[in-house]
Scaffold this active site. Structure first.
Site, PDB file in Angstrom:
ATOM      1  N   HIS A 261       0.825  -1.216   0.000  1.00 22.80           N
ATOM      2  CA  HIS A 261       0.000   0.000   0.000  1.00 22.80           C
ATOM      3  C   HIS A 261       0.853   1.258   0.000  1.00 22.80           C
ATOM      4  O   HIS A 261       0.539   2.245  -0.653  1.00 22.80           O
ATOM      5  CB  HIS A 261      -0.901   0.028   1.230  1.00 22.80           C
ATOM      6  CG  HIS A 261      -1.995  -0.986   1.148  1.00 22.80           C
ATOM      7  ND1 HIS A 261      -2.484  -1.436  -0.041  1.00 22.80           N
ATOM      8  CD2 HIS A 261      -2.691  -1.622   2.110  1.00 22.80           C
ATOM      9  CE1 HIS A 261      -3.432  -2.322   0.187  1.00 22.80           C
ATOM     10  NE2 HIS A 261      -3.573  -2.461   1.489  1.00 22.80           N
TER      11      HIS A 261
ATOM     12  N   GLU B  75       4.897 -16.599 -27.429  1.00 22.14           N
ATOM     13  CA  GLU B  75       5.847 -16.574 -26.315  1.00 22.14           C
ATOM     14  C   GLU B  75       6.653 -17.868 -26.206  1.00 22.14           C
ATOM     15  O   GLU B  75       7.352 -18.082 -25.234  1.00 22.14           O
ATOM     16  CB  GLU B  75       5.137 -16.235 -25.000  1.00 22.14           C
ATOM     17  CG  GLU B  75       3.869 -17.004 -24.737  1.00 22.14           C
ATOM     18  CD  GLU B  75       3.111 -16.532 -23.490  1.00 22.14           C
ATOM     19  OE1 GLU B  75       3.630 -15.720 -22.716  1.00 22.14           O
ATOM     20  OE2 GLU B  75       1.976 -17.001 -23.309  1.00 22.14           O
TER      21      GLU B  75
ATOM     22  N   ASP C  26       8.088 -14.270 -21.408  1.00 19.30           N
ATOM     23  CA  ASP C  26       8.294 -15.709 -21.558  1.00 19.30           C
ATOM     24  C   ASP C  26       9.144 -16.029 -22.776  1.00 19.30           C
ATOM     25  O   ASP C  26       9.977 -16.933 -22.729  1.00 19.30           O
ATOM     26  CB  ASP C  26       6.940 -16.430 -21.679  1.00 19.30           C
ATOM     27  CG  ASP C  26       6.382 -16.762 -20.307  1.00 19.30           C
ATOM     28  OD1 ASP C  26       7.162 -17.207 -19.445  1.00 19.30           O
ATOM     29  OD2 ASP C  26       5.175 -16.550 -20.084  1.00 19.30           O
TER      30      ASP C  26
ATOM     31  N   CYS D  92       3.002  -7.428 -25.626  1.00 16.02           N
ATOM     32  CA  CYS D  92       2.515  -7.114 -24.278  1.00 16.02           C
ATOM     33  C   CYS D  92       3.526  -7.479 -23.203  1.00 16.02           C
ATOM     34  O   CYS D  92       3.269  -7.333 -22.024  1.00 16.02           O
ATOM     35  CB  CYS D  92       1.176  -7.781 -24.024  1.00 16.02           C
ATOM     36  SG  CYS D  92       1.243  -9.570 -24.186  1.00 16.02           S
TER      37      CYS D  92
HETATM   38  C1  PEP Z   1       4.830 -12.451 -21.369  1.00 18.59           C
HETATM   39  O1  PEP Z   1       5.178 -13.624 -21.177  1.00 18.59           O
HETATM   40  O2  PEP Z   1       5.528 -11.603 -21.965  1.00 18.59           O
HETATM   41  C2  PEP Z   1       3.532 -11.974 -20.855  1.00 18.59           C
HETATM   42  C3  PEP Z   1       3.075 -10.775 -21.142  1.00 18.59           C
HETATM   43  O3  PEP Z   1       2.840 -12.820 -20.055  1.00 18.59           O
HETATM   44  P1  PEP Z   1       3.138 -13.032 -18.509  1.00 18.59           P
HETATM   45  O4  PEP Z   1       4.160 -11.991 -18.081  1.00 18.59           O
HETATM   46  O5  PEP Z   1       1.825 -12.859 -17.822  1.00 18.59           O
HETATM   47  O6  PEP Z   1       3.654 -14.419 -18.472  1.00 18.59           O
HETATM   48 MG    MG Z   2       3.717 -15.109 -20.576  1.00 15.28          MG
END
Ligand code: PEP
Ligand code: MG
Length: 567
Positions: free
Chosen positions: A186, A428, A452, A499
């Site tokens: 927090h 990934e 990943d 992402c």
């Molecule tokens: C990733 O593997 O880049 C991803 C966005 O998924 P996570 O970090 O949730 O494994």
């Molecule tokens: Mg991932």
């Protein structure tokens, strides 16, 4: 020099004010009139509720809704029968209100501290806070008033409880240093919301620091210097001013479209973990959601969320984003993400085992619930479904077949949904990279998960310190994989986004633009900086840099070349 967890960016230079916990001594005198003791306790609860509501109202206008909710949560916790009944039982057995309450708090703190996940662990801090404030009311001890600390104060405390932070303002507090706490505690959330630099988890800071001592801190790297030299203070002052300039410049990108220097438009969206985060996306001027990690809906509870619960969560995000794209990833459990009640087997190599889509296609009843909820929610916004950990076409087909079955079911029940809901995959795994050309023919979009992908391409366990030097997206192997995937997506005319954390790396962004990445999904706090970096590169200069990098042989060479060219 000390190093802790940099939890809120910025540079603080000032004098230390120690927030010491007063010793709250409980006298265990036997209680002769339990009824009167119960009344005393319930009056203290009333005072607590009254004070907390006032604090929450103040923090709601000064800081924000989320922060006020943390304090309101304390009222709910205190009034929960699990807590109040326990106290009443203790008092009836002859304990003082203070002792009975303290015992119940000990029990809750014990349970929460044992939890595996960080969020539940944080609940222990909440209970500590409630206990300390309730005991102060019962024992008539005045609370520390942080409101009156002098300007340029750096607060030092064992932990900063949510109630303490109410009085903190940017006008007088320039830094926060604590002995415990992590990035999601927090104190970290509040420090970030207030824009005050904070460094947490500094071992022994409460014994090393003294009232009135000078200090400097860097809330990004987590560096703290007690009693800095004049040269160090000057150095930090320069860094502080440069940082403020940078922040001011970023504000100019708020609400603007995301364009390269030669006016190519790209999507800049956000990664979220729970429906409430959608507000932060909008507040950061994110253009949608590029990754909703739905596993968080499954955590911190004892059973699989029902279809209705999931539907409400997905609908809330879709509606809040009112027509902006929302990519929702189906359950990515396994690997390092544990959900105890799913009873996944213990494995020697969990990252190579029963994970994500492999679990979902095996436990179809659970997957059906999630896919039905997603389809129903698609009637309320622009939802896209994303499948994690894909390694072969069969997995994508398996998910799509299930979706078709469920669509048919919904049609027969006259329940509306988006008939053309796009279904994409996360890239990934090395397998997905190698068949990206094939996947692109059957998927509606790609999102590259570099967190990943780096691990699997380099065959390096992220948690293993012995091989941590290999875990870098600057490795030519990882860059080639990214470039190849984008090219395959482009060839089939599908959108390719990213992402993983690499999407917000200002050094890497020109390469991603040159490769043709169309969507960058980053944390809400990185939106403006990412938009600013994108605006500084045109195609020709990004291509020139990509060409230079393509000729390099090692990740060190790549990193230093990109570092030299950062804009
Ligand atoms: C990733 O593997 O880049 C991803 C966005 O998924 P996570 O970090 O949730 O494994
Ligand atoms: Mg991932």
């Amino acid at each position: 020099m000390m190093t802790g967890i940099g939890a809120s960016k910025g540079f603080g230079i000032g004098k230390i004010v120690m927030i010491q916990d007063v010793d709250l001594v409980i006298h265990d005198t036997p209680v002769s009139d339990p009824e009167a003791e119960l009344t005393r306790f319930s009056q203290a609860v009333d005072t607590f509720v009254h004070r907390t509501e006032k604090m929450a109202a103040e923090i709601r206008t000064r800081v924000g809704e989320k922060e006020a909710e943390i304090l309101e949560g304390h009222i709910i916790m205190l009034q929960d029968p699990a807590m109040s009944d326990g106290v009443a039982d203790g008092i009836k057995e002859g304990l003082t209100a203070e002792r009975a309450f303290s015992n119940v708090c000990d029990m809750f703190i014990g349970v929460f501290s044992m939890a595996e996940d960080e969020l539940t662990k944080q609940r222990a801090t909440d209970v500590e806070d409630i206990r300390s404030r309730m005991l102060k009311i019962l024992l008539h001890v005045e609370e520390v008033d942080i409101r009156n600390v002098p300007p340029h104060t750096i607060l030092v405390a064992k932990d900063l409880t949510p109630s303490m932070t109410v009085g903190i303002s940017k006008e007088n507090v320039v830094g926060i240093l604590t002995e415990v706490g992590g990035y999601t505690s927090h104190s970290a959330i509040l420090a970030r919301a207030l824009g005050i630099p904070a460094v947490l988890s500094l071992a022994d800071i409460t014994t090393k620091a003294k009232d009135g001592m000078e200090a400097v801190c860097d809330g990004e790297s987590g560096t703290v210097i007690l009693s800095p030299t004049d040269a160090e203070k000057k150095d930090y002052e320069e860094k502080r001013l440069a940082y403020l300039e940078q922040m001011k410049a970023l504000k100019e990108f708020f609400g603007k479209p995301t364009l390269t220097a030669d006016n190519t438009s790209v999507e800049l969206v956000c990664n979220i973990g729970k429906p409430g985060d959608a507000t932060a996306v909008l507040e950061a001027s994110g253009e949608g959601v590029g990754l909703f990690r739905t596993e968080f809906l499954f955590m911190d509870r004892d059973t699989i969320p029902t279809e209705e619960e999931q539907f409400q969560a997905y609908k809330e995000v879709a509606e809040k984003l009112s027509g902006k794209p929302v990519i929702i990833r189906t359950l990515d459990v396994g690997g390092d993400k544990e959900i105890p009640y799913l009873h996944l087997p213990k494995e020697d190599n969990p990252f190579l085992g029963y994970r994500a889509i492999r679990v979902c296609l095996d436990q179809k009843d659970m997957y059906r619930i999630q896919l039905r909820a997603l389809l129903r929610a698609s009637a309320y916004g622009k939802i896209r479904i994303m499948i994690p950990m894909i390694t072969c076409i069969e997995e994508l087909r398996g998910a799509k077949d299930l979706l078709e079955e469920l669509k048919e079911e919904l049609r027969s029940q006259s329940i509306s949904f988006d008939e053309n809901i796009p279904v994409g995959v996360m890239i990934e795994t090395p397998a997905a990279v190698m068949i990206a050309d094939l996947l692109a023919k059957e998927a509606d979009f790609f999102s590259i998960g570099t967190n990943d992908l780096t691990q699997y391409i380099m065959a390096v366990d992220r948690g293993n310190a012995h091989v941590a030097n290999l875990y870098s997206h600057y490795n030519p192997a990882v860059l080639r994989a990214i470039k190849h995937v984008i090219a395959c997506g482009k060839k089939e005319g599908i959108m390719v986004g990213m992402c993983g954390e690499a999407a917000a790396d200002s050094r890497l962004i020109p390469l991603l633009l040159s490769y043709g990445l169309q969507e960058f999904s980053v944390s809400a706090t990185s939106v403006l900086a990412t938009r600013a970096t994108i605006s500084k590169w045109d195609k020709a200069s990004a291509d020139a840099l990509a060409k230079e990098v393509a000729a390099l042989l090692t990740k060190e060479e790549v990193e230093s070349c990109l570092k030299k060219n950062v804009r």
